[in-house]
Design a protein around this motif. Structure first.
Motif, PDB file in Angstrom:
ATOM      1  N   TYR A  96      58.997  76.820  57.464  1.00  0.00           N
ATOM      2  CA  TYR A  96      58.308  77.304  58.754  1.00  0.00           C
ATOM      3  C   TYR A  96      59.315  76.877  59.946  1.00  0.00           C
ATOM      4  CZ  TYR A  96      53.940  78.839  56.767  1.00  0.00           C
ATOM      5  OH  TYR A  96      53.150  79.523  55.775  1.00  0.00           O
ATOM      6  N   LEU A 144      49.761  80.876  48.534  1.00  0.00           N
ATOM      7  CA  LEU A 144      49.815  82.027  49.468  1.00  0.00           C
ATOM      8  C   LEU A 144      51.111  82.875  48.837  1.00  0.00           C
ATOM      9  CD1 LEU A 144      48.749  80.975  52.865  1.00  0.00           C
ATOM     10  CD2 LEU A 144      47.542  82.325  51.542  1.00  0.00           C
ATOM     11  N   LEU A 189      50.627  86.594  49.784  1.00  0.00           N
ATOM     12  CA  LEU A 189      50.257  86.955  51.400  1.00  0.00           C
ATOM     13  C   LEU A 189      51.265  86.060  52.306  1.00  0.00           C
ATOM     14  CD1 LEU A 189      46.433  86.081  50.892  1.00  0.00           C
ATOM     15  CD2 LEU A 189      47.620  88.281  51.374  1.00  0.00           C
ATOM     16  N   THR A 190      52.104  85.233  51.812  1.00  0.00           N
ATOM     17  CA  THR A 190      53.186  84.734  52.678  1.00  0.00           C
ATOM     18  C   THR A 190      54.370  85.040  52.041  1.00  0.00           C
ATOM     19  OG1 THR A 190      51.783  82.805  53.407  1.00  0.00           O
ATOM     20  CG2 THR A 190      54.401  82.645  53.485  1.00  0.00           C
ATOM     21  N   TYR A 205      41.439  84.592  44.471  1.00  0.00           N
ATOM     22  CA  TYR A 205      41.691  83.631  45.526  1.00  0.00           C
ATOM     23  C   TYR A 205      40.506  82.855  46.069  1.00  0.00           C
ATOM     24  CZ  TYR A 205      44.126  81.348  49.314  1.00  0.00           C
ATOM     25  OH  TYR A 205      44.322  80.394  50.449  1.00  0.00           O
ATOM     26  N   GLN A 232      39.778  80.550  49.058  1.00  0.00           N
ATOM     27  CA  GLN A 232      40.648  79.719  49.884  1.00  0.00           C
ATOM     28  C   GLN A 232      39.896  78.565  50.399  1.00  0.00           C
ATOM     29  OE1 GLN A 232      40.662  83.509  52.180  1.00  0.00           O
ATOM     30  NE2 GLN A 232      39.645  82.412  53.764  1.00  0.00           N
ATOM     31  N   SER A 272      42.353  86.505  55.397  1.00  0.00           N
ATOM     32  CA  SER A 272      43.089  85.909  53.964  1.00  0.00           C
ATOM     33  C   SER A 272      42.160  86.539  52.969  1.00  0.00           C
ATOM     34  CB  SER A 272      43.640  84.626  54.208  1.00  0.00           C
ATOM     35  OG  SER A 272      42.862  83.842  54.641  1.00  0.00           O
ATOM     36  N   GLU A 293      52.198  86.230  59.557  1.00  0.00           N
ATOM     37  CA  GLU A 293      51.771  85.383  58.860  1.00  0.00           C
ATOM     38  C   GLU A 293      50.083  85.341  58.897  1.00  0.00           C
ATOM     39  OE1 GLU A 293      51.939  81.969  56.241  1.00  0.00           O
ATOM     40  OE2 GLU A 293      53.816  83.087  57.284  1.00  0.00           O
ATOM     41  N   ILE A 294      49.369  85.385  57.861  1.00  0.00           N
ATOM     42  CA  ILE A 294      48.004  85.673  57.984  1.00  0.00           C
ATOM     43  C   ILE A 294      47.069  84.528  57.928  1.00  0.00           C
ATOM     44  CG2 ILE A 294      48.292  87.900  57.373  1.00  0.00           C
ATOM     45  CD1 ILE A 294      46.752  86.047  54.714  1.00  0.00           C
ATOM     46  N   ARG A 295      47.644  83.228  57.502  1.00  0.00           N
ATOM     47  CA  ARG A 295      46.652  82.099  57.376  1.00  0.00           C
ATOM     48  C   ARG A 295      46.165  81.730  58.836  1.00  0.00           C
ATOM     49  NH1 ARG A 295      50.468  77.760  54.919  1.00  0.00           N
ATOM     50  NH2 ARG A 295      48.671  76.361  54.965  1.00  0.00           N
TER      51      ARG A 295
END
Ligand SMILES: Nc1ncnc2c1ncn2[C@@H]1O[C@H](COP(=O)(O)OP(=O)(O)OP(=O)(O)O)[C@@H](O)[C@H]1O
Ligand SMILES: [Mg+2]
Lengths: 250, 316
Positions: A16, A50, A55-56, A83, A85, B99, B312-314
């Motif tokens: 990141y 993720l 998703l990431t 999932y 979360q 998400s 980024e979806i978080r």
């Protein structure tokens, strides 16, 4: 390559900006296994999950989930992977049934098949009586159970559970952990679960991985990790002590 | 496809049960009914003295109290689209439901499309029912029976208006993707709306004045100025919409612009002075505007997709 491996990663890395969230992670999880994912806050557990879900996007490295690349083949991966979360993320205005029906529809399950699965899933997690109650009125424990019901609806072969016992009372914790155990033992679901409740993890997990600052510092069956650090047999260790030892050394 | 339907259905249910929609609908219905009522009363009083063509359309175009329905939609319609969409993605992101949604086997664009489609249905229902109620009001109040051509014109007006409001919905959804905070995207949406409703119109005037020099009687300069105005107006959805609706629902209107702008429309404006524009001609005029509106909506979508795909979806 292990034929029965459900998850395989090789040097999986996520940056990141300049911060490394996950650092060259190489991990294998076998079919039907319960894998405990441990690590302090900010270690990179959620980020890893993720990436496994697609998703990431990973910065570098290779991922295979059920033999598929989640970044390339997200739909097929996500139709088999469940999932749960960290913050749960329910539509609070819906009731439990509506929520499950929505999940069913998104997974292409409709009509009678959906209704049957919803009824069975609610029954299995002990929410049969609460089907028409708004999720806004659900307690934390009930929400976690509803999350598990979602996994049953889509009949996930692999489930990522991110801190499924976060904020639960001891009784509810045990209940959730037993359910998770049931998913693996009775349905053959492969489970990767991250948690900070080490005594629970010790009870149900086949293998654990300890991640600290993005690096997996240890991976394997618990007694093996204990022997490496303390040289003791499988009966006389607590995962907590092993974990603290790794944590202090890192 | 199943996912798109599921999301659209859920969004619609959310909208219909939300106070936001109820208040919005009540507000629009109230204003348009009052203004249509005033016009109706005026027409009734004037009956006998004059018998204009297209009396029915006057219900929509005549300013009753302060503004006509058409003006009201041009001004307030954008706000409807923006209000319906400004928090569509970022609210889900903040509540952590995004998400969950995207962990299901669906494509990311299904989320955007589903939400847009639901909004589109809602806008159509809103506009359609208001136009229908006004028609009924006209019948009851003054006994106006719309002719076939008038009905066609109102239907085309409905389509253009829905496309116009949907464009703003698209803008709002884009903002809800770009901005993480719902308050920020609301503010941004509001800013764009104010910018286009006030500043662009004023700004274009100033710009044209500056470019074409001081007012002069030289027809060439005046023509130049008018052309600049026309070109600049094409970037403003409000102008596009006003021009389109003026042609379609106000066939008696002499011209929306100065006579000099006519250019390719010269022939048409000539007939305009003598009588109403035939329906076919009106449609011909409207088409380019409608296509422009659809095109800028499509651009908006393209940007939304590209931003959202890589985002980024978080919720962190
Ligand atoms: N969207 C983001 N942008 C920048 N940095 C991020 C983002 N998401 C996570 N991080 C960083 O990545 C690192 C790993 O975060 P992650 O959420 O994976 O940790 P975690 O192991 O799940 O922690 P916890 O036990 O608190 O849930 C953290 O240092 C975090 O600050
Ligand atoms: Mg986490």
């Amino acid at each position: 390559m292990d034929a029965a491996a459900v998850i395989e990663t090789e040097n999986l890395t996520k940056l990141y900006g300049h911060q490394t969230a996950v650092d060259r992670l190489t991990l294998t999880v076998g079919e039907g296994e319960i894998f405990g994912f441990l690590g302090p806050n900010g270690a990179g557990k959620t980020t890893t999950l993720l990436m496994l879900l697609g998703l990431t996007e990973p910065t570098a490295g290779r991922v295979r989930v059920m033999g598929l690349d989640p970044a390339r083949d997200p739909i097929r991966v996500k139709s088999r992977v469940g999932y749960l979360q960290e913050n749960m993320g329910f539509y609070a205005d819906l009731d439990a049934r509506q929520m499950l029906r929505f999940v069913a529809e998104l997974n292409g399950i409709a009509g009678r098949q959906a209704e049957e699965r919803i009824a069975a899933a609610l029954e299995a997690v002990g929410l049969a009586e609460e089907g028409r109650k708004k999720i806004a009125a659900f307690s934390r424990g009930m929400r976690q159970r509803l999350g598990i019901a979602e996994l049953l609806i889509k009949d996930a072969r692999l489930a990522f559970l991110d801190e499924p016992t976060l904020g639960l009372d001891p009784d509810a914790t045990v209940r959730i952990m037993e359910m998770i155990m049931g998913l693996a033992r009775e349905r053959g679901m492969t489970i990767v679960l991250s948690s900070h409740q080490l005594n629970q993890v010790q009870k149900i997990c086949d293998r654990v991985g300890i991640m600290i600052k993005g690096r997996m510092v240890a991976q394997g069956p618990m007694d093996q990790l204990a022997r490496e650090k303390f040289g003791v047999g499988p009966e006389e260790f607590s995962l907590e002590e092993v974990y603290m030892k790794y944590f202090l050394e890192a | 496809m199943a996912a798109l339907t599921a999301i659209c259905k859920k969004e619609l249910a959310d909208h219909f049960s939300s106070y936001r929609f109820v208040i919005l609908f009540a507000l629009i219905a109230m204003v348009s009914l009052i203004s249509a009522y005033m016009v109706g009363v005026q027409i009734r009083e004037a009956q006998g003295q004059l018998k204009p063509k297209f009396v029915f359309l006057m219900l929509f175009t005549e300013p009753g109290a302060m503004f006509s329905l058409v003006q009201f939609v041009a001004f307030f319609g954008p706000l409807v689209g923006l209000i319906l969409g400004f928090d569509s993605i970022n609210r889900e992101r903040n509540e952590g439901t995004l998400s969950k949604l995207l962990a299901q086997p669906i494509f990311r664009d299904a989320v955007i499309n589903g939400k847009f489609l639901a909004g589109l249905v809602l806008i159509s229902v809103m506009m359609g029912s208001i136009l229908m109620v006004i028609t009924g009001l006209g019948l009851a109040l003054v006994g106006i029976v719309p002719g076939a051509e008038e009905i066609w014109r109102v239907l085309i007006y409905l389509v253009v208006s829905v496309v116009y409001i949907a464009f703003w919905l698209g803008v709002a959804i884009l903002f809800s993707i770009v901005f993480r905070s719902t308050a920020t995207s609301a503010l941004a949406a509001l800013a764009v709306w104010i910018f286009f409703s006030f500043f662009v119109t004023i700004g274009i005037g100033i710009l044209a004045g500056a470019l074409a020099g001081s007012p002069s009687s030289d027809p060439l300069v005046a023509q130049q100025k008018a052309e600049i105005l026309r070109a600049a107006a094409l970037v403003s959805p409000m102008e596009l919409y006003s021009d389109a609706t003026a042609a379609i629902i106000d066939p008696m209107r002499k011209s929306t612009r100065t006579r000099l702008t006519a250019g390719p429309l010269e022939a048409i404006s000539m007939t305009r002075f003598s009588g109403p524009l035939p329906l076919g001609q009106s449609i011909l005029i409207v088409m380019p505007y409608l296509i422009s509106l659809v095109a800028i909506t499509a651009i908006c979508f393209a940007v939304s997709y590209t931003v959202f795909m890589r985002q980024e979806i978080r919720s962190l």
